[in-house]
Design a protein around this motif. Sequence first.
Motif, PDB file in Angstrom:
ATOM      1  N   PHE A  40       0.805  -1.218   0.000  1.00  0.00           N
ATOM      2  CA  PHE A  40       0.000   0.000   0.000  1.00  0.00           C
ATOM      3  C   PHE A  40       0.841   1.273   0.000  1.00  0.00           C
ATOM      4  O   PHE A  40       0.593   2.177  -0.778  1.00  0.00           O
ATOM      5  N   CYS A  41       1.849   1.358   0.862  1.00  0.00           N
ATOM      6  CA  CYS A  41       2.631   2.593   0.978  1.00  0.00           C
ATOM      7  C   CYS A  41       4.039   2.468   0.397  1.00  0.00           C
ATOM      8  O   CYS A  41       4.771   3.447   0.325  1.00  0.00           O
ATOM      9  N   GLN A  42       4.431   1.260   0.030  1.00  0.00           N
ATOM     10  CA  GLN A  42       5.756   0.972  -0.537  1.00  0.00           C
ATOM     11  C   GLN A  42       6.894   1.186   0.450  1.00  0.00           C
ATOM     12  O   GLN A  42       8.044   1.326   0.061  1.00  0.00           O
ATOM     13  N   GLN A  43       6.590   1.216   1.750  1.00  0.00           N
ATOM     14  CA  GLN A  43       7.610   1.379   2.785  1.00  0.00           C
ATOM     15  C   GLN A  43       7.972   0.009   3.362  1.00  0.00           C
ATOM     16  O   GLN A  43       7.260  -0.963   3.168  1.00  0.00           O
ATOM     17  N   GLU A  44       9.063  -0.031   4.099  1.00  0.00           N
ATOM     18  CA  GLU A  44       9.495  -1.258   4.788  1.00  0.00           C
ATOM     19  C   GLU A  44       8.366  -1.710   5.704  1.00  0.00           C
ATOM     20  O   GLU A  44       7.778  -0.907   6.419  1.00  0.00           O
ATOM     21  N   ASN A  45       8.041  -3.000   5.691  1.00  0.00           N
ATOM     22  CA  ASN A  45       6.926  -3.482   6.514  1.00  0.00           C
ATOM     23  C   ASN A  45       7.368  -4.100   7.838  1.00  0.00           C
ATOM     24  O   ASN A  45       6.533  -4.457   8.655  1.00  0.00           O
ATOM     25  N   SER A  46       8.644  -4.225   8.058  1.00  0.00           N
ATOM     26  CA  SER A  46       9.191  -4.768   9.318  1.00  0.00           C
ATOM     27  C   SER A  46       8.612  -6.131   9.673  1.00  0.00           C
ATOM     28  O   SER A  46       8.387  -6.439  10.839  1.00  0.00           O
ATOM     29  N   ALA A  88      -8.455   2.664  11.767  1.00  0.00           N
ATOM     30  CA  ALA A  88      -8.950   3.940  12.280  1.00  0.00           C
ATOM     31  C   ALA A  88      -9.964   4.589  11.344  1.00  0.00           C
ATOM     32  O   ALA A  88     -10.938   5.197  11.805  1.00  0.00           O
ATOM     33  N   ALA A  89      -9.733   4.462  10.037  1.00  0.00           N
ATOM     34  CA  ALA A  89     -10.609   5.123   9.061  1.00  0.00           C
ATOM     35  C   ALA A  89     -10.651   4.295   7.781  1.00  0.00           C
ATOM     36  O   ALA A  89     -10.006   4.638   6.783  1.00  0.00           O
ATOM     37  N   PRO A  90     -11.408   3.191   7.805  1.00  0.00           N
ATOM     38  CA  PRO A  90     -11.388   2.270   6.657  1.00  0.00           C
ATOM     39  C   PRO A  90     -11.830   2.895   5.333  1.00  0.00           C
ATOM     40  O   PRO A  90     -11.236   2.609   4.295  1.00  0.00           O
ATOM     41  N   ASP A  91     -12.827   3.752   5.367  1.00  0.00           N
ATOM     42  CA  ASP A  91     -13.286   4.368   4.117  1.00  0.00           C
ATOM     43  C   ASP A  91     -12.246   5.326   3.543  1.00  0.00           C
ATOM     44  O   ASP A  91     -12.013   5.346   2.331  1.00  0.00           O
ATOM     45  N   ASP A  92     -11.616   6.103   4.413  1.00  0.00           N
ATOM     46  CA  ASP A  92     -10.563   7.021   3.959  1.00  0.00           C
ATOM     47  C   ASP A  92      -9.375   6.250   3.401  1.00  0.00           C
ATOM     48  O   ASP A  92      -8.812   6.628   2.370  1.00  0.00           O
ATOM     49  N   PHE A  93      -9.002   5.174   4.088  1.00  0.00           N
ATOM     50  CA  PHE A  93      -7.880   4.366   3.619  1.00  0.00           C
ATOM     51  C   PHE A  93      -8.193   3.788   2.240  1.00  0.00           C
ATOM     52  O   PHE A  93      -7.372   3.871   1.326  1.00  0.00           O
ATOM     53  N   ALA A  94      -9.369   3.224   2.073  1.00  0.00           N
ATOM     54  CA  ALA A  94      -9.761   2.622   0.790  1.00  0.00           C
ATOM     55  C   ALA A  94      -9.756   3.675  -0.318  1.00  0.00           C
ATOM     56  O   ALA A  94      -9.317   3.412  -1.433  1.00  0.00           O
ATOM     57  N   ALA A  95     -10.249   4.875  -0.014  1.00  0.00           N
ATOM     58  CA  ALA A  95     -10.282   5.945  -1.015  1.00  0.00           C
ATOM     59  C   ALA A  95      -8.879   6.326  -1.453  1.00  0.00           C
ATOM     60  O   ALA A  95      -8.618   6.512  -2.647  1.00  0.00           O
ATOM     61  N   ARG A  96      -7.936   6.405  -0.497  1.00  0.00           N
ATOM     62  CA  ARG A  96      -6.542   6.739  -0.845  1.00  0.00           C
ATOM     63  C   ARG A  96      -5.918   5.640  -1.709  1.00  0.00           C
ATOM     64  O   ARG A  96      -5.201   5.941  -2.675  1.00  0.00           O
ATOM     65  N   VAL A  97      -6.204   4.398  -1.386  1.00  0.00           N
ATOM     66  CA  VAL A  97      -5.644   3.293  -2.172  1.00  0.00           C
ATOM     67  C   VAL A  97      -6.188   3.315  -3.598  1.00  0.00           C
ATOM     68  O   VAL A  97      -5.465   3.118  -4.559  1.00  0.00           O
ATOM     69  N   ASP A 113       2.322 -10.697   0.061  1.00  0.00           N
ATOM     70  CA  ASP A 113       2.861  -9.403   0.457  1.00  0.00           C
ATOM     71  C   ASP A 113       2.448  -9.057   1.886  1.00  0.00           C
ATOM     72  O   ASP A 113       1.289  -9.225   2.252  1.00  0.00           O
ATOM     73  N   CYS A 114       3.404  -8.584   2.666  1.00  0.00           N
ATOM     74  CA  CYS A 114       3.137  -8.191   4.052  1.00  0.00           C
ATOM     75  C   CYS A 114       2.782  -6.709   4.103  1.00  0.00           C
ATOM     76  O   CYS A 114       3.497  -5.877   3.553  1.00  0.00           O
ATOM     77  N   ILE A 115       1.714  -6.406   4.779  1.00  0.00           N
ATOM     78  CA  ILE A 115       1.253  -5.034   4.942  1.00  0.00           C
ATOM     79  C   ILE A 115       1.936  -4.459   6.180  1.00  0.00           C
ATOM     80  O   ILE A 115       2.100  -5.154   7.183  1.00  0.00           O
ATOM     81  N   CYS A 116       2.319  -3.178   6.140  1.00  0.00           N
ATOM     82  CA  CYS A 116       2.994  -2.586   7.290  1.00  0.00           C
ATOM     83  C   CYS A 116       1.997  -2.223   8.394  1.00  0.00           C
ATOM     84  O   CYS A 116       0.803  -2.049   8.150  1.00  0.00           O
ATOM     85  N   GLN A 117       2.525  -2.106   9.597  1.00  0.00           N
ATOM     86  CA  GLN A 117       1.706  -1.813  10.758  1.00  0.00           C
ATOM     87  C   GLN A 117       1.025  -0.447  10.628  1.00  0.00           C
ATOM     88  O   GLN A 117      -0.135  -0.292  11.017  1.00  0.00           O
ATOM     89  N   ALA A 118       1.708   0.547  10.071  1.00  0.00           N
ATOM     90  CA  ALA A 118       1.121   1.881   9.918  1.00  0.00           C
ATOM     91  C   ALA A 118      -0.118   1.840   9.027  1.00  0.00           C
ATOM     92  O   ALA A 118      -1.131   2.481   9.328  1.00  0.00           O
ATOM     93  N   CYS A 119      -0.067   1.072   7.943  1.00  0.00           N
ATOM     94  CA  CYS A 119      -1.227   0.973   7.043  1.00  0.00           C
ATOM     95  C   CYS A 119      -2.367   0.199   7.707  1.00  0.00           C
ATOM     96  O   CYS A 119      -3.530   0.566   7.548  1.00  0.00           O
ATOM     97  N   VAL A 120      -2.047  -0.864   8.433  1.00  0.00           N
ATOM     98  CA  VAL A 120      -3.093  -1.614   9.135  1.00  0.00           C
ATOM     99  C   VAL A 120      -3.800  -0.690  10.124  1.00  0.00           C
ATOM    100  O   VAL A 120      -5.028  -0.632  10.164  1.00  0.00           O
ATOM    101  N   ARG A 121      -3.032   0.062  10.888  1.00  0.00           N
ATOM    102  CA  ARG A 121      -3.629   0.968  11.878  1.00  0.00           C
ATOM    103  C   ARG A 121      -4.430   2.082  11.205  1.00  0.00           C
ATOM    104  O   ARG A 121      -5.494   2.466  11.688  1.00  0.00           O
ATOM    105  N   ALA A 122      -3.950   2.588  10.080  1.00  0.00           N
ATOM    106  CA  ALA A 122      -4.678   3.624   9.347  1.00  0.00           C
ATOM    107  C   ALA A 122      -6.015   3.086   8.838  1.00  0.00           C
ATOM    108  O   ALA A 122      -7.038   3.775   8.910  1.00  0.00           O
TER     109      ALA A 122
END
Length: 68
Positions: free
Chosen positions: A7-13, A56-65, A44-53
């Motif tokens: 989703f964010c292309q960052q390290e997923n740790s 917190a706001a599933p509709d906003d997250f989906a719209a950004r994706v 693919d592993c999703i990062c913790q920041a994206c899971v938390r986002a």
Amino acid sequence: MTQTCPFCQQENSCTASSGDCWCFRLSVPSSMLALLPAEARNRDCICQACVRACQAAPDDFAARVRQR
């Protein structure tokens, strides 16, 4: 498993291969998994920041994706 969040292309740790990872203790919303392309699911592993986002706001997250 990949080390970059699809989703964010960052390290997923992700440390799932070690048998202990933050993702074992955090529920990934099914709505988030549905946003992944079929070829990325269970790969693919999703990062913790994206899971938390998404939690917190599933509709906003989906719209950004979907804007990408």
